[in-house]
Design a protein around this motif. Sequence first.
Motif, PDB file in Angstrom:
ATOM      1  N   HIS A 196       2.515   3.294 -15.309  1.00 44.73           N
ATOM      2  CA  HIS A 196       1.273   4.050 -15.231  1.00 44.73           C
ATOM      3  C   HIS A 196       1.383   5.268 -14.305  1.00 44.73           C
ATOM      4  N   ILE A 197       2.025   5.080 -13.134  1.00 49.21           N
ATOM      5  CA  ILE A 197       2.001   6.190 -12.173  1.00 49.21           C
ATOM      6  C   ILE A 197       3.213   7.117 -12.290  1.00 49.21           C
ATOM      7  N   ARG A 198       4.312   6.643 -12.869  1.00 47.60           N
ATOM      8  CA  ARG A 198       5.483   7.465 -13.196  1.00 47.60           C
ATOM      9  C   ARG A 198       5.884   8.455 -12.096  1.00 47.60           C
ATOM     10  N   CYS A 199       6.051   7.947 -10.894  1.00 43.25           N
ATOM     11  CA  CYS A 199       6.466   8.857  -9.811  1.00 43.25           C
ATOM     12  C   CYS A 199       7.543   8.233  -8.936  1.00 43.25           C
ATOM     13  N   GLY A 200       8.356   7.353  -9.498  1.00 42.76           N
ATOM     14  CA  GLY A 200       9.411   6.744  -8.698  1.00 42.76           C
ATOM     15  C   GLY A 200      10.610   6.331  -9.523  1.00 42.76           C
ATOM     16  N   ILE A 201      11.679   6.023  -8.816  1.00 38.16           N
ATOM     17  CA  ILE A 201      12.919   5.533  -9.422  1.00 38.16           C
ATOM     18  C   ILE A 201      13.258   4.210  -8.741  1.00 38.16           C
ATOM     19  N   ALA A 202      13.582   3.202  -9.537  1.00 34.31           N
ATOM     20  CA  ALA A 202      13.904   1.874  -9.004  1.00 34.31           C
ATOM     21  C   ALA A 202      15.397   1.743  -8.719  1.00 34.31           C
ATOM     22  N   ASN A 261       0.815  -1.223   0.000  1.00 28.44           N
ATOM     23  CA  ASN A 261       0.000   0.000   0.000  1.00 28.44           C
ATOM     24  C   ASN A 261       0.842   1.263   0.000  1.00 28.44           C
ATOM     25  N   LYS A 262       2.046   1.167   0.565  1.00 32.29           N
ATOM     26  CA  LYS A 262       2.896   2.349   0.712  1.00 32.29           C
ATOM     27  C   LYS A 262       3.142   3.055  -0.623  1.00 32.29           C
ATOM     28  N   TYR A 263       3.281   2.288  -1.710  1.00 31.98           N
ATOM     29  CA  TYR A 263       3.513   2.894  -3.024  1.00 31.98           C
ATOM     30  C   TYR A 263       2.373   3.855  -3.368  1.00 31.98           C
ATOM     31  N   ILE A 317       7.697  -2.357 -11.379  1.00 37.68           N
ATOM     32  CA  ILE A 317       8.158  -1.824 -12.665  1.00 37.68           C
ATOM     33  C   ILE A 317       6.955  -1.638 -13.589  1.00 37.68           C
ATOM     34  N   ARG A 318       6.059  -2.643 -13.590  1.00 41.14           N
ATOM     35  CA  ARG A 318       4.856  -2.537 -14.428  1.00 41.14           C
ATOM     36  C   ARG A 318       3.945  -1.412 -13.948  1.00 41.14           C
ATOM     37  N   LEU A 319       3.769  -1.285 -12.643  1.00 38.24           N
ATOM     38  CA  LEU A 319       2.918  -0.226 -12.098  1.00 38.24           C
ATOM     39  C   LEU A 319       3.494   1.153 -12.423  1.00 38.24           C
ATOM     40  N   MET A 320       4.809   1.271 -12.378  1.00 38.65           N
ATOM     41  CA  MET A 320       5.451   2.570 -12.596  1.00 38.65           C
ATOM     42  C   MET A 320       5.254   3.073 -14.019  1.00 38.65           C
TER      43      MET A 320
END
Length: 196
Positions: free
Chosen positions: A129-135, A103-105, A124-127
């Motif tokens: 769509h939401i494009r607000c993080g760096i792995a 849930n934290k994401y 990676i797949r979720l990002m």
Amino acid sequence: KLRNPFDVRFGYHGMISQDRDLITVLRGFDIAAGKHPSIKLDIAGFGESESDLRKEIATLRHSDRITMSGPFTHADVDRLYTNIDFGICCCELSEFSENAIANKYFDYAACGRPFLFTEQGPMIRLMEHIRCGIAYRGGDPEAAAKGILQLVDADYPAMAASGRQAIAREYNWENDTARMLEFFERVLGEHQLARR
């Protein structure tokens, strides 16, 4: 926008346990802190690995820029999130973490807080769509340091807005409830047809 470019705060909020990969994050933060004089790290939470984290912090060159504030309650969450610029969502890679999204994401995205996260398939797949993080690669302090520095240099307003918009548009309880009800209605309809 960043609260203060001379006091850039990363925050971890949650369980402090072995499976959170926090030692990697601490070591990565220490590397990044040597290259960026304004970053700080706030850790809030509790768990069986607190003493291990405190021992690790004591060995770091930039330990004066890391705080551990201990347990927090639900009433503290707004204040904790308001006091940071970036969140941290970290975990050890495992079969479980490759099949789960915490849930934290969504919490950080909803608050417009871009975040560092462990590189794993679902995120990676979720990002996309939401494009607000760096792995960063789990277990790799150099990769964590690189991710931290990339976040600081990224387009903060764009990432923050993207996270908030994704939550408002798609990743929220209203949409999840509608999808779940639609699923139950379809299954129930198929079950009733099969009984005829």
